[in-house]
Design an enzyme around this catalytic site. Structure first.
Site, PDB file in Angstrom:
ATOM      1  N   ARG A 127       0.983  -1.215   0.118  1.00 49.16           N
ATOM      2  CA  ARG A 127       0.034   0.080  -0.037  1.00 49.16           C
ATOM      3  C   ARG A 127       0.836   1.305   0.212  1.00 49.16           C
ATOM      4  NH1 ARG A 127      -4.350   1.167   4.461  1.00 49.16           N
ATOM      5  NH2 ARG A 127      -2.635   1.312   6.049  1.00 49.16           N
ATOM      6  N   ARG A 156       3.420   4.305   4.338  1.00 49.77           N
ATOM      7  CA  ARG A 156       3.113   4.687   5.756  1.00 49.77           C
ATOM      8  C   ARG A 156       4.348   3.686   6.425  1.00 49.77           C
ATOM      9  NH1 ARG A 156      -3.316   4.226   7.147  1.00 49.77           N
ATOM     10  NH2 ARG A 156      -2.193   3.689   9.133  1.00 49.77           N
ATOM     11  N   ARG A 167       0.361  -4.339  14.688  1.00 50.24           N
ATOM     12  CA  ARG A 167      -1.014  -3.658  14.551  1.00 50.24           C
ATOM     13  C   ARG A 167      -2.053  -4.895  14.552  1.00 50.24           C
ATOM     14  NH1 ARG A 167      -0.515  -0.423   9.471  1.00 50.24           N
ATOM     15  NH2 ARG A 167      -2.661   0.163   9.720  1.00 50.24           N
TER      16      ARG A 167
HETATM   17  P1  AMP Z   1      -5.487   4.054  10.639  1.00 53.17           P
HETATM   18  O1  AMP Z   1      -5.218   5.200   9.782  1.00 53.17           O
HETATM   19  O2  AMP Z   1      -7.053   4.107  11.107  1.00 53.17           O
HETATM   20  O3  AMP Z   1      -4.873   2.779  10.422  1.00 53.17           O
HETATM   21  O4  AMP Z   1      -4.758   4.532  11.911  1.00 53.17           O
HETATM   22  C1  AMP Z   1      -3.154   4.880  12.242  1.00 53.17           C
HETATM   23  C2  AMP Z   1      -2.799   4.623  13.405  1.00 53.17           C
HETATM   24  O5  AMP Z   1      -3.333   6.086  14.263  1.00 53.17           O
HETATM   25  C3  AMP Z   1      -3.053   3.541  14.345  1.00 53.17           C
HETATM   26  O6  AMP Z   1      -2.228   2.536  14.228  1.00 53.17           O
HETATM   27  C4  AMP Z   1      -3.035   4.014  15.867  1.00 53.17           C
HETATM   28  O7  AMP Z   1      -1.695   4.335  16.222  1.00 53.17           O
HETATM   29  C5  AMP Z   1      -3.682   5.576  15.550  1.00 53.17           C
HETATM   30  N1  AMP Z   1      -5.334   5.601  15.827  1.00 53.17           N
HETATM   31  C6  AMP Z   1      -6.339   5.816  15.003  1.00 53.17           C
HETATM   32  N2  AMP Z   1      -7.166   5.846  15.336  1.00 53.17           N
HETATM   33  C7  AMP Z   1      -7.240   5.342  16.897  1.00 53.17           C
HETATM   34  C8  AMP Z   1      -8.075   5.202  17.776  1.00 53.17           C
HETATM   35  N3  AMP Z   1      -9.325   5.214  17.639  1.00 53.17           N
HETATM   36  N4  AMP Z   1      -7.527   4.325  18.900  1.00 53.17           N
HETATM   37  C9  AMP Z   1      -6.285   4.512  19.197  1.00 53.17           C
HETATM   38  N5  AMP Z   1      -5.365   4.825  18.128  1.00 53.17           N
HETATM   39  C10 AMP Z   1      -5.635   5.001  17.081  1.00 53.17           C
END
Ligand code: AMP
Length: 211
Positions: A127, A156, A167
């Protein structure tokens, strides 16, 4: 309508969110996008969140609930919202309920994206995302240009193999229980098989929501 998109990292929530937003005429709120923007701008929020994000760990609940509380109180989200990746722990689910209660609102449905870990590792490993508008791409290289806004595509940091594994571990331990919590709380649960083409998944998702 207040809709929560739920599922493993890389399940396609962020890819589908804009399409669902268009179909349902609702704005989206993605905590991941808010946090990445804060990191880019070097704000106090970004400085606090960066280390957690780079490792693939969750940002603390109080930080997330601060973002969500502030956003949902704004006029932009009065008519409803699609929450993308916003609830990843049970305390966040409880906190969101309080925030919505305070606004005389409630979550109308949880849409869960179902997908195997093998597929995720493959997907996230290939990605790239637009550094400007955050649109995710598969099969496009870093350095190419975003079709939507002309921004540059980047990898990323948390899509590197160690962070992906972490993750997925974090998902099993802290996020998977959220599904059971909502099921027990009488929230409407809809599931979508998140494999196949983009249009197939959109169609299935809308059907699961009764549209
Ligand atoms: P995402 O783009 O949704 O994959 O989020 C990227 C990163 O942001 C995650 O791996 C977490 O480190 C942080 N993050 C995003 N949303 C949350 C959430 N609701 N709770 C905790 N960490 C979050």
């Amino acid at each position: 309508m207040n809709l929560l998109l739920f599922g493993k990292p890389g399940a396609g929530k962020g890819t589908q969110a804009p399409k669902l937003a268009e179909a349902l005429k609702l704005p989206t709120l993605a905590t991941g996008d808010v946090l990445r923007q804060a990191v880019r701008e070097g704000t106090p929020l970004g400085k606090k969140a960066k280390e957690y994000m780079d490792r693939g760990d969750l940002v603390p609940d109080d930080v997330i609930l601060g973002i969500v509380g502030e956003a949902l109180a704004s006029p932009d989200y009065q008519r409803g919202v699609i929450l993308d990746g916003v609830v990843r722990t049970v305390p966040q689910a409880e906190g969101l309920k309080q925030v919505l209660n305070g606004l005389n609102r409630k979550l109308d449905a949880v849409l869960s994206f179902e997908i195997d870990n093998d597929e995720i590792v493959q997907r996230l490993g290939g990605r790239t995302v637009c550094e400007k508008c955050q649109t995710p791409y598969t099969g496009r290289n870093a350095g190419e240009k975003c079709e939507k806004c002309g921004g540059t595509l980047v990898r990323r940091k948390d899509d590197e193999p160690d962070a992906i594994r972490n993750r997925l571990r974090v998902y099993e331990q802290q996020t998977a229980p959220v599904f059971d919590w909502y099921s027990r709380n009488g929230t409407r649960m809809a599931t979508v098989q998140a494999v196949g083409t983009f249009d197939e998944v959109t169609k299935r998702a809308l059907k699961a929501l009764g549209r």
